[in-house]
Enzyme design. Structure first.
Site, PDB file in Angstrom:
ATOM      1  N   SER A  24       0.819  -1.224   0.000  1.00 39.23           N
ATOM      2  CA  SER A  24       0.000   0.000   0.000  1.00 39.23           C
ATOM      3  C   SER A  24       0.848   1.268   0.000  1.00 39.23           C
ATOM      4  O   SER A  24       0.310   2.372  -0.003  1.00 39.23           O
ATOM      5  CB  SER A  24      -0.922   0.006   1.223  1.00 39.23           C
ATOM      6  N   ASN A 111      -2.537  -2.353  13.289  1.00 39.05           N
ATOM      7  CA  ASN A 111      -3.985  -2.153  13.223  1.00 39.05           C
ATOM      8  C   ASN A 111      -4.417  -0.849  13.904  1.00 39.05           C
ATOM      9  O   ASN A 111      -5.190  -0.065  13.351  1.00 39.05           O
ATOM     10  CB  ASN A 111      -4.717  -3.333  13.866  1.00 39.05           C
ATOM     11  N   THR A 156     -39.373  26.572 -11.323  1.00 36.23           N
ATOM     12  CA  THR A 156     -39.708  25.238 -10.853  1.00 36.23           C
ATOM     13  C   THR A 156     -39.902  24.398 -12.113  1.00 36.23           C
ATOM     14  O   THR A 156     -40.429  24.897 -13.111  1.00 36.23           O
ATOM     15  CB  THR A 156     -41.007  25.216 -10.005  1.00 36.23           C
ATOM     16  N   HIS A 157     -39.447  23.172 -12.069  1.00 31.95           N
ATOM     17  CA  HIS A 157     -39.480  22.297 -13.253  1.00 31.95           C
ATOM     18  C   HIS A 157     -38.706  22.917 -14.426  1.00 31.95           C
ATOM     19  O   HIS A 157     -38.957  22.582 -15.587  1.00 31.95           O
ATOM     20  CB  HIS A 157     -40.921  22.016 -13.697  1.00 31.95           C
ATOM     21  N   LYS A 284     -16.253  29.432 -29.534  1.00 31.02           N
ATOM     22  CA  LYS A 284     -16.720  28.754 -28.326  1.00 31.02           C
ATOM     23  C   LYS A 284     -16.002  29.225 -27.060  1.00 31.02           C
ATOM     24  O   LYS A 284     -14.805  29.487 -27.060  1.00 31.02           O
ATOM     25  CB  LYS A 284     -16.525  27.241 -28.467  1.00 31.02           C
ATOM     26  N   TYR A 318     -10.074  -6.466  12.592  1.00 29.21           N
ATOM     27  CA  TYR A 318      -9.440  -5.980  11.368  1.00 29.21           C
ATOM     28  C   TYR A 318      -9.352  -7.081  10.319  1.00 29.21           C
ATOM     29  O   TYR A 318      -9.078  -8.243  10.621  1.00 29.21           O
ATOM     30  CB  TYR A 318      -8.041  -5.447  11.676  1.00 29.21           C
ATOM     31  N   GLN A 323      -7.688  -2.225   3.877  1.00 28.52           N
ATOM     32  CA  GLN A 323      -6.641  -1.477   3.192  1.00 28.52           C
ATOM     33  C   GLN A 323      -7.202  -0.716   1.987  1.00 28.52           C
ATOM     34  O   GLN A 323      -6.614   0.264   1.537  1.00 28.52           O
ATOM     35  CB  GLN A 323      -5.521  -2.414   2.738  1.00 28.52           C
ATOM     36  N   LYS A 326      -8.236   3.638   1.858  1.00 29.90           N
ATOM     37  CA  LYS A 326      -7.502   4.885   1.692  1.00 29.90           C
ATOM     38  C   LYS A 326      -7.439   5.403   0.262  1.00 29.90           C
ATOM     39  O   LYS A 326      -7.603   6.601   0.013  1.00 29.90           O
ATOM     40  CB  LYS A 326      -6.077   4.722   2.242  1.00 29.90           C
TER      41      LYS A 326
END
Length: 482
Positions: A24, A111, A156-157, A284, A318, A323, A326
């Site tokens: 890791s 851990n 609205t909508h 554009k 654990y 792992q 993260k």
């Protein structure tokens, strides 16, 4: 060779594929500050309770600070064979100070170490994110003050509904962001318990002082259950949930910026700083920053869902599955932070076409409800009946091919004799927004008061509402407002 940091049980090293799936360090190396801070707190505590000698403590603290300097200086070499940030730091510490480094891991496990590191990291991220949200809120509040009298269509909508002020519209997002910051702050409060000293899962027989390490690391208290401490990932799940909700709010606002900046709407113009051009169409101006923010929620919410799936079937305590927490979390929190920064830049830098907004605000018979309200107030007609009469007025305007303001008094009286010329004042968009003075309404005076309230909350200083200038509705405001 087996990993010499933990491999006494093993006679040979892992297969290359095992090393690939197990390591890791490629992503958890960003936890180095938190890992070293945790080790410094742990070593200091071990010496305080007599588990470490003062000499070993001094050697460990000195070595850890040298390792920190190497990492921050870019001279540290991370090893995949050592799997993670914990092993990399400890291995380098052993190279520097010898056997004393091996005593650092007394009364702890990877851990509780990783749970502590990750909590510290997420806590730091929350502090940064809450500050970024406040910066965005302040940019919106300052823009809302400038546009307190700018009339625009409320939808609205995505259909024209009633006129509102642009300042009021912007303050809606300030309210959303305030709740987002509150959710993150609440998540921080709940995560602020230290897992350090829970060891692998059952605690430790050593006479450690977990309150001491918790205090040293800025935690409110140590966790009360060692099994929960090493297997809990609620703190990142809750943070990602709060981030997902906030990213959803940013996505909604981004969608509006994309729509408003189109040639068909033309309400706003995004600057060159936050737009890109086309490789084939020279005219554009693409709202790419807004579009990318709109898309980031996919990664952020995806990280939340990914981690929920990882955690849903794990027995205590654990498991290596954790792992996977993260990498997705790092990516999501990075994307969230970048989105907040980009949105703040766009809000501060955009320009507003007030005339275009005002013209659109009156389209689609948007002040029809004002006629119904007038009939209730002035003619004492029940609202449902007034609603029906107003519908007939709208139909008359449609048949004549004009707006409500284009109907003559004769046209109005043909619908209902109780109508009179005062209606012509009621149907202006300026009157419509000014009349909505109920708390939380769109009236310019309300916008100014709410803007001052938010400025005071965000800056921590008393702020008086600014005075309305009485400027004409319409015109153009640049990046700095009017």
């Amino acid at each position: 060779m087996s990993n010499r940091m933990w491999g006494g049980r093993f006679s040979s090293g892992p297969d290359a594929i095992m090393e690939e799936i197990n390591a890791s360090i490629g992503f958890d190396q960003r936890l180095y500050r938190q890992d070293i801070s945790g080790s410094i707190a742990h070593a200091t505590m071990l010496a305080e309770v007599g588990i470490l000698t003062q000499a070993d403590r001094d050697a460990i603290l000195g070595g850890l600070n040298e390792v920190l300097a190497e990492i921050e200086g870019g001279t540290f070499t991370f090893s995949r064979a050592l799997e993670d940030i914990h092993m990399n730091v400890e291995s380098r510490l052993r190279e520097k100070i010898g056997d004393a480094a091996g005593r650092l891991h007394t009364a702890r496990s990877r851990n509780d170490q990783v749970a502590t590191d990750f909590k510290l990291y997420v806590r730091d991220c929350i502090d940064t994110l809450v500050a970024q949200i406040a910066t965005l809120q302040l940019a919106l509040v300052e823009r809302a003050e400038s546009e307190a009298q700018t009339v625009m269509p409320g939808f609205t909508h995505l259909q024209s509904a009633q006129p509102v002020t642009f300042g009021h519209h912007l303050l809606a997002y300030v309210e959303m962001l305030g709740r987002d910051a509150g959710r993150l702050t609440d998540a921080r409060k709940r995560l602020n318990e230290s897992p350090l000293g829970s060891a692998a899962l059952a605690g430790t027989p050593y006479p450690i002082d977990r309150d001491m390490t918790a205090k040293a690391l800025g935690f409110e208290r140590p966790t009360a259950n060692s099994l929960d401490a090493v297997s809990d990932r609620d703190f990142i799940l809750e943070t990602l949930a709060a981030a997902s909700i906030c990213a959803m709010h940013l996505s909604r606002f981004s969608e509006e910026l994309v729509i408003w900046s189109s040639a068909q709407f033309g309400f706003i113009k995004l600057s060159d700083k936050f737009t890109t051009g086309s490789s084939i169409m020279p005219q554009k101006r693409n709202p790419d920053a807004a579009e990318l923010i709109r898309a980031k929620i996919g990664r952020i919410m995806g990280a939340l869902n990914s981690l929920l799936v990882v955690m849903k079937g794990l027995p205590l305590a654990y498991s290596k599955d954790m792992q996977e927490d993260k990498e997705v979390a790092f990516d999501a929190l990075d994307a969230f932070s970048l989105s907040l920064a980009a949105m703040t830049g766009m809000v501060s830098d955009l320009s507003v076409d007030r005339e275009r907004m005002r013209a659109a605000a009156g389209a689609g018979f948007s002040t029809a409800t004002d006629i119904a309200d007038w009939l209730v107030r002035e003619a004492d007609i029940p609202f449902r009946d007034a609603h029906h009469i107003t519908g007939r007025i709208v139909a008359a305007a449609e048949a004549k091919g004009c707006g409500l303001e284009g109907l003559t008094i004769e046209d109005l009286k043909a619908v209902d004799d109780r109508l009179d010329s005062r209606i012509h004042k009621v149907v202006t968009v300026e009157h419509s927004v000014a009349a909505r003075t109920s708390y939380g309404g769109t009236a310019p005076e309300n916008v100014i008061v709410q803007a001052a309230r938010w400025k005071s909350a965000l800056t921590g200083k008393p702020v008086e509402p600014v005075r309305l200038t009485g400027r004409r509705h319409g015109g153009h405001s640049g990046a700095g407002g009017v």
